[in-house]
Design an enzyme around this catalytic site. Structure first.
Site, PDB file in Angstrom:
ATOM      1  N   GLY A  68       1.402  -3.275  11.128  1.00 42.13           N
ATOM      2  CA  GLY A  68      -0.053  -3.391  11.073  1.00 42.13           C
ATOM      3  C   GLY A  68      -0.484  -3.613   9.644  1.00 42.13           C
ATOM      4  O   GLY A  68       0.267  -4.175   8.847  1.00 42.13           O
TER       5      GLY A  68
ATOM      6  N   GLU B   4       0.857  -1.182   0.000  1.00 38.28           N
ATOM      7  CA  GLU B   4       0.000   0.000   0.000  1.00 38.28           C
ATOM      8  C   GLU B   4       0.892   1.230   0.000  1.00 38.28           C
ATOM      9  O   GLU B   4       1.911   1.268   0.680  1.00 38.28           O
ATOM     10  CB  GLU B   4      -0.919   0.006   1.233  1.00 38.28           C
ATOM     11  CG  GLU B   4      -2.000  -1.049   1.123  1.00 38.28           C
ATOM     12  CD  GLU B   4      -3.024  -0.970   2.242  1.00 38.28           C
ATOM     13  OE1 GLU B   4      -3.283   0.138   2.749  1.00 38.28           O
ATOM     14  OE2 GLU B   4      -3.564  -2.026   2.600  1.00 38.28           O
TER      15      GLU B   4
ATOM     16  N   PHE C  21      13.255  -3.432   5.679  1.00 42.19           N
ATOM     17  CA  PHE C  21      12.435  -4.020   6.749  1.00 42.19           C
ATOM     18  C   PHE C  21      13.230  -4.248   8.027  1.00 42.19           C
ATOM     19  O   PHE C  21      13.003  -5.196   8.757  1.00 42.19           O
ATOM     20  CB  PHE C  21      11.712  -5.293   6.253  1.00 42.19           C
ATOM     21  CG  PHE C  21      10.493  -4.915   5.458  1.00 42.19           C
ATOM     22  CD1 PHE C  21      10.636  -4.308   4.219  1.00 42.19           C
ATOM     23  CD2 PHE C  21       9.220  -5.082   5.968  1.00 42.19           C
ATOM     24  CE1 PHE C  21       9.526  -3.876   3.494  1.00 42.19           C
ATOM     25  CE2 PHE C  21       8.097  -4.655   5.262  1.00 42.19           C
ATOM     26  CZ  PHE C  21       8.262  -4.067   4.026  1.00 42.19           C
TER      27      PHE C  21
ATOM     28  N   ASN D  36       5.448 -12.776   3.273  1.00 36.41           N
ATOM     29  CA  ASN D  36       4.910 -11.844   4.270  1.00 36.41           C
ATOM     30  C   ASN D  36       5.348 -12.239   5.680  1.00 36.41           C
ATOM     31  O   ASN D  36       5.692 -11.383   6.499  1.00 36.41           O
ATOM     32  CB  ASN D  36       3.381 -11.792   4.183  1.00 36.41           C
ATOM     33  CG  ASN D  36       2.910 -10.764   3.158  1.00 36.41           C
ATOM     34  OD1 ASN D  36       3.731 -10.132   2.489  1.00 36.41           O
ATOM     35  ND2 ASN D  36       1.613 -10.603   3.017  1.00 36.41           N
TER      36      ASN D  36
ATOM     37  N   CYS E 130      -2.443  -7.023   5.831  1.00 35.70           N
ATOM     38  CA  CYS E 130      -1.749  -8.195   5.284  1.00 35.70           C
ATOM     39  C   CYS E 130      -0.877  -8.920   6.306  1.00 35.70           C
ATOM     40  O   CYS E 130      -1.103 -10.095   6.581  1.00 35.70           O
ATOM     41  CB  CYS E 130      -0.907  -7.770   4.096  1.00 35.70           C
ATOM     42  SG  CYS E 130      -1.913  -6.983   2.842  1.00 35.70           S
TER      43      CYS E 130
ATOM     44  N   ARG F  60      -6.446  -0.432   9.266  1.00 35.51           N
ATOM     45  CA  ARG F  60      -6.644  -1.807   9.748  1.00 35.51           C
ATOM     46  C   ARG F  60      -5.411  -2.268  10.532  1.00 35.51           C
ATOM     47  O   ARG F  60      -4.286  -2.118  10.060  1.00 35.51           O
ATOM     48  CB  ARG F  60      -6.923  -2.745   8.569  1.00 35.51           C
ATOM     49  CG  ARG F  60      -8.357  -2.598   8.065  1.00 35.51           C
ATOM     50  CD  ARG F  60      -8.615  -3.448   6.867  1.00 35.51           C
ATOM     51  NE  ARG F  60      -7.945  -2.922   5.679  1.00 35.51           N
ATOM     52  CZ  ARG F  60      -8.010  -3.501   4.482  1.00 35.51           C
ATOM     53  NH1 ARG F  60      -8.695  -4.608   4.320  1.00 35.51           N
ATOM     54  NH2 ARG F  60      -7.393  -2.960   3.448  1.00 35.51           N
TER      55      ARG F  60
ATOM     56  N   LYS G 122      -2.696 -10.584   9.348  1.00 35.01           N
ATOM     57  CA  LYS G 122      -3.596 -11.650   8.872  1.00 35.01           C
ATOM     58  C   LYS G 122      -2.807 -12.835   8.311  1.00 35.01           C
ATOM     59  O   LYS G 122      -3.092 -13.992   8.608  1.00 35.01           O
ATOM     60  CB  LYS G 122      -4.506 -11.046   7.796  1.00 35.01           C
ATOM     61  CG  LYS G 122      -5.278 -12.049   6.964  1.00 35.01           C
ATOM     62  CD  LYS G 122      -6.241 -11.337   6.015  1.00 35.01           C
ATOM     63  CE  LYS G 122      -5.586 -10.914   4.724  1.00 35.01           C
ATOM     64  NZ  LYS G 122      -5.469 -11.911   3.693  1.00 35.01           N
TER      65      LYS G 122
HETATM   66  C1  UGA Z   1       2.787  -6.020   2.667  1.00 28.40           C
HETATM   67  C2  UGA Z   1       3.973  -6.559   1.841  1.00 28.40           C
HETATM   68  O1  UGA Z   1       5.101  -5.696   1.999  1.00 28.40           O
HETATM   69  C3  UGA Z   1       3.608  -6.662   0.353  1.00 28.40           C
HETATM   70  O2  UGA Z   1       4.678  -7.256  -0.375  1.00 28.40           O
HETATM   71  C4  UGA Z   1       2.359  -7.546   0.222  1.00 28.40           C
HETATM   72  O3  UGA Z   1       1.926  -7.614  -1.139  1.00 28.40           O
HETATM   73  C5  UGA Z   1       1.233  -6.959   1.045  1.00 28.40           C
HETATM   74  O4  UGA Z   1       1.652  -6.867   2.433  1.00 28.40           O
HETATM   75  C6  UGA Z   1       0.046  -7.869   0.904  1.00 28.40           C
HETATM   76  O5  UGA Z   1       0.138  -9.029   1.309  1.00 28.40           O
HETATM   77  O6  UGA Z   1      -0.946  -7.459   0.268  1.00 28.40           O
HETATM   78  P1  UGA Z   1       1.748  -3.599   3.146  1.00 28.40           P
HETATM   79  O7  UGA Z   1       0.867  -4.283   4.131  1.00 28.40           O
HETATM   80  O8  UGA Z   1       1.167  -2.620   2.192  1.00 28.40           O
HETATM   81  O9  UGA Z   1       2.517  -4.698   2.236  1.00 28.40           O
HETATM   82  O10 UGA Z   1       2.817  -2.797   3.991  1.00 28.40           O
HETATM   83  P2  UGA Z   1       4.393  -2.807   4.275  1.00 28.40           P
HETATM   84  O11 UGA Z   1       5.033  -1.669   3.598  1.00 28.40           O
HETATM   85  O12 UGA Z   1       4.963  -4.132   4.042  1.00 28.40           O
HETATM   86  O13 UGA Z   1       4.396  -2.463   5.843  1.00 28.40           O
HETATM   87  C7  UGA Z   1       3.736  -3.308   6.784  1.00 28.40           C
HETATM   88  C8  UGA Z   1       3.939  -2.801   8.191  1.00 28.40           C
HETATM   89  O14 UGA Z   1       5.248  -3.033   8.622  1.00 28.40           O
HETATM   90  C9  UGA Z   1       3.677  -1.308   8.404  1.00 28.40           C
HETATM   91  O15 UGA Z   1       2.933  -1.143   9.600  1.00 28.40           O
HETATM   92  C10 UGA Z   1       5.064  -0.711   8.550  1.00 28.40           C
HETATM   93  O16 UGA Z   1       5.071   0.445   9.334  1.00 28.40           O
HETATM   94  C11 UGA Z   1       5.804  -1.860   9.214  1.00 28.40           C
HETATM   95  N1  UGA Z   1       7.253  -1.842   8.976  1.00 28.40           N
HETATM   96  C12 UGA Z   1       7.735  -2.016   7.718  1.00 28.40           C
HETATM   97  C13 UGA Z   1       8.116  -1.667  10.035  1.00 28.40           C
HETATM   98  O17 UGA Z   1       7.692  -1.512  11.201  1.00 28.40           O
HETATM   99  N2  UGA Z   1       9.454  -1.688   9.806  1.00 28.40           N
HETATM  100  C14 UGA Z   1       9.980  -1.857   8.576  1.00 28.40           C
HETATM  101  O18 UGA Z   1      11.226  -1.870   8.434  1.00 28.40           O
HETATM  102  C15 UGA Z   1       9.094  -2.027   7.503  1.00 28.40           C
END
Ligand code: UGA
Length: 425
Positions: free
Chosen positions: A252, A148, A244, A203, A255, A322, A258
């Site tokens: 949160g 997203e 990451f 994921n 994705c 979410r 869940k």
């Molecule tokens: C995630 C995956 O990165 C995508 O590849 C996947 O397609 C998607 O889920 C899905 O299954 O549809 P998304 O949920 O949009 O994408 O968000 P991310 O950018 O991955 O971040 C997820 C969470 O992790 C956020 O709350 C973010 O703040 C946190 N995060 C991310 C951290 O706390 N530290 C990090 O270094 C990276």
């Protein structure tokens, strides 16, 4: 030049709309179907109901190639590859709810001219079970890896495209592969179960990386290390990589939480206890509450304290709340007797119902006015641009900042007289 394959998209939520608009941008005729008439009507007028950078432009630019409908017959008549993009939310048991996917399969029947291309995130084994019941129907697993906030960019520049099919659907899988060829990313052809597992495992691995760095952050606080420096030093190792590894108030979104639970549950159903994922989930749950202890460290009891939460979505560039840390924090702080004010540039009004008794503010300054502490929850750029040393400092009742994403200029804040608490530093 051969005509481009028309595409059907079933379920026009975030994944469906991004997929439909991106294929239209690549020159395909796209027919997208949703069961909600009001959604179909507003999309047909070019109105995009979600905050996703670049998406409205794509929808408007390709309006001629992009049709929205409520009628499945439109799709079946005009297209053969049917991208299934309906949601698969968790049930009370922690399994994925496949009822929407099942409905789509029922609607498609036994046609051997059509293939269902599964983009919805489904448990490993779903493809095999659908194929068992619908032998004639083609079945291709094509999980999505869009983030997203950068979905359009991710679609156009994929790290990889995963395409899973068994022998009987190989022809359809070739056609799905051809759709992505012009994008240039590596195409991973595999069996259906492995494709399904690649999605869940990717994921779960990224979520594990985040919980790992968050635990390193928590230990760093005890031992006097700085997690940002630690992550920088670790990330330069090619085998680890820098992405990451940002410590914060937990992950949160719709994705990670869940899909990690779904994989854990799936393993459990098969008789295997996936212990690592149990810890990943627990670490994340605790991390979301971590700001509370930091506030108490400086303010003592939070009863009657005014706390400003800056940012609501689970990450910037989206309005999606979410599983957002902000909701857990708002509830927890209210539980401790604090008065919570929240501000977010895009999501505050739409999330108001979920914020209990929190006061929703129209600006960051309004939220900070008279506050005993500010907690940065979502790293929107505008929060770094606030005049912390001037206007903000004058307005706050007490200059305490808990920076839940290690995002603000720590030195500048301390110089301006703030007490600054980050995560793991
Ligand atoms: C995630 C995956 O990165 C995508 O590849 C996947 O397609 C998607 O889920 C899905 O299954 O549809 P998304 O949920 O949009 O994408 O968000 P991310 O950018 O991955 O971040 C997820 C969470 O992790 C956020 O709350 C973010 O703040 C946190 N995060 C991310 C951290 O706390 N530290 C990090 O270094 C990276």
């Amino acid at each position: 030049m051969a005509a481009k394959e028309p595409i059907g998209v079933i379920g026009v939520g975030w994944v469906g709309l991004c997929t439909a608009a991106a294929f239209a941008e690549l020159g395909h005729e796209v027919v997208a179907r949703d069961i909600l008439p009001e959604k179909v009507e507003s999309l047909s007028r070019g109105e995009v109901p979600i905050h996703e950078p670049g998406l409205p432009e794509l929808v408007q630019r390709n309006a001629e190639r992009l049709t929205f409908t409520t009628d499945i017959a439109d799709i079946l008549d005009r297209t053969r590859l049917l991208f299934c993009c309906v949601d698969t939310p968790p049930t009370y048991s922690g399994d994925a709810d496949l009822s929407r996917v099942e409905r789509v399969v029922d609607e498609l029947g036994e046609s051997d001219e059509h293939a269902i291309v599964m983009k919805s995130t489904v448990p490993v084994g779903t493809g095999r079970s659908i194929k068992r019941r619908r032998e004639a129907l083609g079945y291709v697993s094509n999980p999505e890896f869009l983030k997203e906030g950068s979905a359009v960019e991710d679609f156009m520049h994929p790290d990889r495209v995963v395409i899973g099919a068994d022998d009987s659907s190989r022809g359809f899988a070739d056609r799905v592969g051809a759709l992505y060829e012009s994008l240039g990313g590596p195409i991973v052809r595999t069996d259906v179960a492995s494709a399904e597992m690649i999605k869940l495992a990717s994921n779960a691995f990224l979520a594990t990386k985040i919980s790992f760095i968050n635990e390193i952050a928590n230990v760093s606080e005890e031992l006097g290390a700085d997690v940002n420096e630690v992550a920088r030093g670790m990330g330069l190792d090619d085998r680890i990589g820098p992405k990451f590894l940002k410590a914060g108030l937990g992950f949160g979104g719709s994705c990670f939480p869940k899909d990690v639970s779904a994989l854990k549950q799936l393993a459990g159903n098969s008789g295997y206890a996936f212990q690592l994922l149990t810890s990943v989930i627990e670490v994340n749950d605790l991390q979301k509450r971590r700001a509370v202890g930091k506030l108490q460290k400086y303010l003592g009891s939070l009863v009657g304290k005014e706390i400003a939460l800056l940012g609501l979505p689970f990450k910037p560039d989206t309005d999606d709340v979410r599983e957002a840390t902000s909701l857990v924090l708002a509830a927890r702080l209210q539980g401790e007797g604090a008065n919570v004010r929240v501000y977010d540039p895009v999501a505050a009004r739409s999330a108001a119902d979920m914020l209990g008794g929190s006061k929703v503010c129209d600006s960051a300054l309004e939220a900070l006015d008279g506050a005993h502490a500010a907690v940065l929850v979502t790293e929107w750029p505008e929060f770094a641009e606030l005049d912390w040393a001037g206007d903000v400092k004058q307005r706050m009742a007490n200059p305490l900042v808990v920076d839940g994403r290690n995002f603000l200029d720590r030195e500048a804040l301390r110089e301006a007289g703030f007490t600054y608490e980050g995560i793991g530093r």
